[in-house]
Scaffold this motif. Sequence first.
Motif, PDB file in Angstrom:
ATOM      1  N   GLU A 171       0.926  -1.728  -0.349  1.00  0.00           N
ATOM      2  CA  GLU A 171      -0.377   0.489   0.509  1.00  0.00           C
ATOM      3  C   GLU A 171       1.095   1.682   0.195  1.00  0.00           C
ATOM      4  O   GLU A 171       0.847   1.862  -0.440  1.00  0.00           O
ATOM      5  N   VAL A 172       2.034   1.366   0.844  1.00  0.00           N
ATOM      6  CA  VAL A 172       2.825   2.397   0.917  1.00  0.00           C
ATOM      7  C   VAL A 172       4.404   2.452  -0.137  1.00  0.00           C
ATOM      8  O   VAL A 172       3.972   3.742  -0.765  1.00  0.00           O
ATOM      9  N   VAL A 173       3.941   1.758  -0.565  1.00  0.00           N
ATOM     10  CA  VAL A 173       5.111   1.353  -1.551  1.00  0.00           C
ATOM     11  C   VAL A 173       4.394   2.090  -3.243  1.00  0.00           C
ATOM     12  O   VAL A 173       5.431   2.838  -3.830  1.00  0.00           O
ATOM     13  N   LYS A 174       3.307   2.012  -3.284  1.00  0.00           N
ATOM     14  CA  LYS A 174       2.838   2.110  -4.503  1.00  0.00           C
ATOM     15  C   LYS A 174       2.661   4.098  -4.850  1.00  0.00           C
ATOM     16  O   LYS A 174       2.496   4.337  -5.303  1.00  0.00           O
ATOM     17  N   GLU A 175       3.054   4.577  -3.596  1.00  0.00           N
ATOM     18  CA  GLU A 175       3.181   6.368  -3.359  1.00  0.00           C
ATOM     19  C   GLU A 175       4.148   6.445  -3.993  1.00  0.00           C
ATOM     20  O   GLU A 175       3.994   8.166  -4.007  1.00  0.00           O
ATOM     21  N   TYR A 176       5.222   5.760  -4.127  1.00  0.00           N
ATOM     22  CA  TYR A 176       6.379   6.483  -4.324  1.00  0.00           C
ATOM     23  C   TYR A 176       7.248   5.755  -5.591  1.00  0.00           C
ATOM     24  O   TYR A 176       6.989   4.768  -5.929  1.00  0.00           O
ATOM     25  N   GLU A 177       7.203   6.280  -6.385  1.00  0.00           N
ATOM     26  CA  GLU A 177       7.342   6.123  -8.064  1.00  0.00           C
ATOM     27  C   GLU A 177       8.216   5.300  -8.157  1.00  0.00           C
ATOM     28  O   GLU A 177       8.205   4.458  -8.950  1.00  0.00           O
ATOM     29  N   ASN A 178       9.512   5.582  -7.140  1.00  0.00           N
ATOM     30  CA  ASN A 178      11.080   4.663  -7.486  1.00  0.00           C
ATOM     31  C   ASN A 178      11.291   3.915  -6.083  1.00  0.00           C
ATOM     32  O   ASN A 178      12.420   3.358  -6.033  1.00  0.00           O
ATOM     33  N   ALA A 179      10.659   4.043  -5.898  1.00  0.00           N
ATOM     34  CA  ALA A 179      10.528   2.652  -4.808  1.00  0.00           C
ATOM     35  C   ALA A 179      11.137   1.086  -4.739  1.00  0.00           C
ATOM     36  O   ALA A 179      10.306   0.660  -6.523  1.00  0.00           O
ATOM     37  N   ARG A 180      12.102   0.650  -4.380  1.00  0.00           N
ATOM     38  CA  ARG A 180      12.000  -0.832  -4.971  1.00  0.00           C
ATOM     39  C   ARG A 180      12.495  -1.112  -3.113  1.00  0.00           C
ATOM     40  O   ARG A 180      13.102  -0.958  -2.263  1.00  0.00           O
ATOM     41  N   VAL A 181      11.879  -2.401  -3.524  1.00  0.00           N
ATOM     42  CA  VAL A 181      12.069  -3.323  -2.807  1.00  0.00           C
ATOM     43  C   VAL A 181      13.228  -4.420  -2.217  1.00  0.00           C
ATOM     44  O   VAL A 181      13.291  -5.807  -2.943  1.00  0.00           O
ATOM     45  N   PHE A 182      14.170  -4.354  -1.324  1.00  0.00           N
ATOM     46  CA  PHE A 182      15.805  -5.378  -1.586  1.00  0.00           C
ATOM     47  C   PHE A 182      14.866  -6.461  -0.890  1.00  0.00           C
ATOM     48  O   PHE A 182      14.794  -6.326   0.411  1.00  0.00           O
ATOM     49  N   GLY A 183      14.963  -7.961  -1.415  1.00  0.00           N
ATOM     50  CA  GLY A 183      15.101  -9.220  -0.286  1.00  0.00           C
ATOM     51  C   GLY A 183      15.781 -10.300  -0.143  1.00  0.00           C
ATOM     52  O   GLY A 183      17.012  -9.448  -0.679  1.00  0.00           O
ATOM     53  N   ASP A 184      15.174 -10.428   0.652  1.00  0.00           N
ATOM     54  CA  ASP A 184      16.453 -12.006   1.994  1.00  0.00           C
ATOM     55  C   ASP A 184      16.023 -13.015   1.280  1.00  0.00           C
ATOM     56  O   ASP A 184      14.686 -13.279   1.084  1.00  0.00           O
ATOM     57  N   ILE A 185      16.201 -14.301   2.464  1.00  0.00           N
ATOM     58  CA  ILE A 185      16.535 -15.329   1.679  1.00  0.00           C
ATOM     59  C   ILE A 185      15.770 -15.681   3.227  1.00  0.00           C
ATOM     60  O   ILE A 185      16.375 -15.815   4.600  1.00  0.00           O
ATOM     61  N   GLY A 186      14.104 -16.550   2.960  1.00  0.00           N
ATOM     62  CA  GLY A 186      13.353 -17.112   4.031  1.00  0.00           C
ATOM     63  C   GLY A 186      12.296 -16.974   3.324  1.00  0.00           C
ATOM     64  O   GLY A 186      11.470 -16.754   2.268  1.00  0.00           O
ATOM     65  N   CYS A 187      11.367 -17.198   4.383  1.00  0.00           N
ATOM     66  CA  CYS A 187       9.956 -17.674   4.139  1.00  0.00           C
ATOM     67  C   CYS A 187       9.108 -16.520   3.465  1.00  0.00           C
ATOM     68  O   CYS A 187       8.614 -16.361   2.267  1.00  0.00           O
ATOM     69  N   TYR A 188       9.767 -15.298   4.000  1.00  0.00           N
ATOM     70  CA  TYR A 188       8.931 -13.958   3.042  1.00  0.00           C
ATOM     71  C   TYR A 188       9.943 -13.707   1.758  1.00  0.00           C
ATOM     72  O   TYR A 188       9.387 -12.725   1.496  1.00  0.00           O
ATOM     73  N   THR A 189      10.854 -14.787   1.622  1.00  0.00           N
ATOM     74  CA  THR A 189      11.093 -14.459  -0.541  1.00  0.00           C
ATOM     75  C   THR A 189       9.837 -14.453  -1.100  1.00  0.00           C
ATOM     76  O   THR A 189       9.822 -14.282  -2.025  1.00  0.00           O
ATOM     77  N   LEU A 190       8.894 -15.457  -0.650  1.00  0.00           N
ATOM     78  CA  LEU A 190       7.611 -15.713  -0.818  1.00  0.00           C
ATOM     79  C   LEU A 190       6.872 -14.814  -0.871  1.00  0.00           C
ATOM     80  O   LEU A 190       5.741 -14.624  -2.204  1.00  0.00           O
ATOM     81  N   GLY A 191       7.632 -13.525  -0.698  1.00  0.00           N
ATOM     82  CA  GLY A 191       6.969 -12.091  -1.191  1.00  0.00           C
ATOM     83  C   GLY A 191       6.574 -11.342  -2.483  1.00  0.00           C
ATOM     84  O   GLY A 191       6.525 -10.477  -3.159  1.00  0.00           O
ATOM     85  N   ALA A 192       7.741 -12.253  -3.617  1.00  0.00           N
ATOM     86  CA  ALA A 192       8.139 -11.874  -4.525  1.00  0.00           C
ATOM     87  C   ALA A 192       7.172 -12.643  -5.399  1.00  0.00           C
ATOM     88  O   ALA A 192       7.050 -12.035  -6.625  1.00  0.00           O
ATOM     89  N   LEU A 193       6.457 -13.856  -5.035  1.00  0.00           N
ATOM     90  CA  LEU A 193       5.613 -14.177  -6.002  1.00  0.00           C
ATOM     91  C   LEU A 193       3.995 -13.473  -5.708  1.00  0.00           C
ATOM     92  O   LEU A 193       3.689 -13.063  -4.505  1.00  0.00           O
ATOM     93  N   PRO A 194       3.125 -13.807  -6.935  1.00  0.00           N
ATOM     94  CA  PRO A 194       1.631 -13.000  -5.713  1.00  0.00           C
ATOM     95  C   PRO A 194       0.580 -13.586  -5.472  1.00  0.00           C
ATOM     96  O   PRO A 194       1.436 -14.739  -4.790  1.00  0.00           O
ATOM     97  N   PRO A 195      -0.006 -12.923  -4.570  1.00  0.00           N
ATOM     98  CA  PRO A 195      -0.382 -11.425  -5.090  1.00  0.00           C
ATOM     99  C   PRO A 195       0.420 -10.347  -4.338  1.00  0.00           C
ATOM    100  O   PRO A 195       0.239  -9.870  -5.053  1.00  0.00           O
ATOM    101  N   PHE A 196       1.649 -10.823  -4.151  1.00  0.00           N
ATOM    102  CA  PHE A 196       2.353  -9.628  -3.660  1.00  0.00           C
ATOM    103  C   PHE A 196       3.474  -8.857  -4.557  1.00  0.00           C
ATOM    104  O   PHE A 196       3.718  -7.909  -5.140  1.00  0.00           O
ATOM    105  N   LYS A 197       3.783  -9.310  -5.060  1.00  0.00           N
ATOM    106  CA  LYS A 197       5.328  -9.083  -6.592  1.00  0.00           C
ATOM    107  C   LYS A 197       5.529  -8.437  -5.736  1.00  0.00           C
ATOM    108  O   LYS A 197       6.056  -7.202  -6.581  1.00  0.00           O
ATOM    109  N   ALA A 198       6.290  -8.299  -4.483  1.00  0.00           N
ATOM    110  CA  ALA A 198       6.798  -6.899  -3.316  1.00  0.00           C
ATOM    111  C   ALA A 198       8.520  -6.540  -4.157  1.00  0.00           C
ATOM    112  O   ALA A 198       8.533  -5.517  -3.601  1.00  0.00           O
TER     113      ALA A 198
END
Lengths: 543, 191
Positions: free
Chosen positions: A374-401
């Motif tokens: 919700e927050v990231v879409k307010e910033y044009e150039n925002a990038r989220v750098f991910g890491d390794i763990g369950c939360y990597t699954l945030g790269a997949l739909p529906p989040f594609k984060a």
Amino acid sequence: MEKKLLLGDEAVALGAIHAGLSGVYAYPGTPSTEITEFIQTNKEAIERGVRSRWCTNEKTAMEAALGMSYCGKRALVCMKHVGMNVCADAFVNSAITGVNGGVVVLAADDPSMHSSQNEQDSRFYGKFAMIPIFEPSNQQEAYDMMSRAFELSERLKEPVLLRVVTRLAHSRAAVEIGKAADQNKLNPATDNAHWVLLPGNARRNYLDLIDKQNDMMKASCESSTNDIITINNSDKGKWIGIVACGIGYNYVREALNGIKDNEDNYMIMKLTQYPMPVEGIKQMAEVCSEILVVEDGQPVVEEEVKKLVDTSYKVEGRLTGRLPRTGELNPDNVSLGLGKENNPLFRPAKNLAGRPPQLCQGCGHRDVYTALGEVVKEYENARVFGDIGCYTLGALPPFKALASCVDMGASITMAKGAADAGLWPAIAVIGDSTFTHSGMTGLLDAVNDNSNVTIIISDNLTTGMTGGQDSAGLNKYEAICLGLGVDPDHVRVVVPLPKNMPEITKILREEINYKGVSVIIPRRECIQVAARHARERAKQNNK
Amino acid sequence: MKKDIILCGVGGQGILSIATIIGEAATEAGINLKQAEVHGMSQRGGDVQSNLRLSTDPIWSDQIPTGEADVIISMEPMEALRYITYLRPDGMIITSSKTFVNIPNYPDEAALKSELNELPNVQLDIEAIAAELKSAKSANMVLLGMAAPYIEVLTVEQLRKAVSVIFARKGDAVVEANLRAFDRGVEASKK
Ligand SMILES: Cc1ncc(C[n+]2csc(CCOP(=O)(O)OP(=O)(O)O)c2C)c(N)n1
Ligand code: SF4
């Protein structure tokens, strides 16, 4: 003799305990995790006081094992293949110091990347460090090899690498169990010259290591599991040489059993201990018209065999396309490599869809990504750098984060580098265990540079991805961040639950807009681990 | 004699306990066994499978070659279809009939069922039976019961006994519930 049904990993673990192990040092990682878990819960190991708590990362594990070895005791280090990169400095230098008590370093490789970022072959590390490598072909060998590996390590005074692959680590078979040997007594080393790697000492030690190469080769040639097997089908047929490494040997035997009316003859070298016995290969080349190298992982042996024969001699394997260049071996591709295609009657189904893993329903990481989205879409150039763990699954739909996921800890340092380059907002998402594994040093860099980054440590109080092991920094995250110099006003803790969405998004906006290092810690226990804890409590109450 | 079995389903459906029980029965009977499992990544609602090889002769590969599986035992119908290239021409699919839809692109159910019905198969709504028995968690034991007569290298009785051994430490009530589920499965596959 007692027989037990054991995973390859469990066979390694029990083999080590019975070899007189005094301590296992490890960081979880598929497919190696079950080794340490087995030792942690094994009655014999507990009674014998085998040290087994999880380490912060593979490097701390390797070094602590070396310390135990310095004192004369036997230590085992376990990790998944990429862990070898993390401990490489300690690992390679342990071959220069040499060891006192036996040290076995277990690397679990993951060809086909079932749960990994790459399929690097740990045998390269063994060669690089110039130490012996063991590669069991089955569960029984895995069990038996542990005591042989420790003995060889103590005889040569060098660490030994034991390499397994996913299919062995995670496959069960019956194993004959022997008796447990006593642990070594405390007997600290006294030869400082060997242990203090100043250049003068290191040069001498390195020459020692070179000298030992002959002994290592001799040990391989005499190894009880480096067999030569011949299959003589007909006098008319030609002779084909096969170098079958580790579990590759099983696929070869399976495939040869399946070839009917076969006139070819085979000379098979079953290779389970390295350095590769060079003389045996040369003899094979004299008898056979070609050599096929069957190895799971990268073409390590294939390249070596090529160097031993004339350029005109036919050496086949992954490099020539007889076996697939990437991915794990299986009975089908090895059979095809030996000239027989397995042709199934049933064609692949039409009504089929992939079913990728997902974050559990109710997982706190989900709430983190919902807020972040919700927050990231307010910033044009925002990038989220991910890491390794369950939360990597945030790269997949529906989040594609996620914009990236590279290696443990890279979220913070990549966000920092991106911020240095002028990107804003540069956001990192990292798990609690990954943060203590390799994130803390990067955070210190960011603090020292006053980088404009927003770091989210998604703290589920456990190492979720690998099945919920204790997390090294439990209850210490705020203290670590403050200690590394993050401004206390910008270390914020939230509870990731849908009802807290307004508060979480507000804090995210505030910290993104703050020019400097901020750390947000969403904290809620992994629901799988919470459920396990609830079960354990119920059990306790029933007693 | 050998039996190559593919066990499959969705992470969390309990295929590994089916594998453990067959493993226990095989060990008790002194039959060779290799069982490759999938751990890690794929367990969070992803597809999971296990290759189980039983034989009176030595077993080489931990994995089953394509076209060699005698039985596919599946907790979910689409997951059964995922492995049909492994099935022998005279093999059998034993599957739960109830779909588990946790992906947006799950195939059309009618088309999926008609494809499945062109293959040698036994289907049953094991979850409905488990619910009827008031033990939703034993659906996998209904499935094992259905598959039991097809495993052949082990008798139904040997498998039944392994069910009680494996659940023994959870108490008599759990053992009873799982045996009831197992028996219902055996009955269903006789029809
Ligand atoms: C160098 C290295 N070691 C181990 C692993 C295996 N591994 C992947 S993620 C992970 C831990 C993740 O724990 P955490 O950061 O707390 O996140 P969670 O899974 O709990 O969300 C581990 C051990 C790896 N990928 N790389
Ligand atoms: S195992 Fe835990 S951390 Fe991983 S997705 Fe499930 S709830 Fe989340």
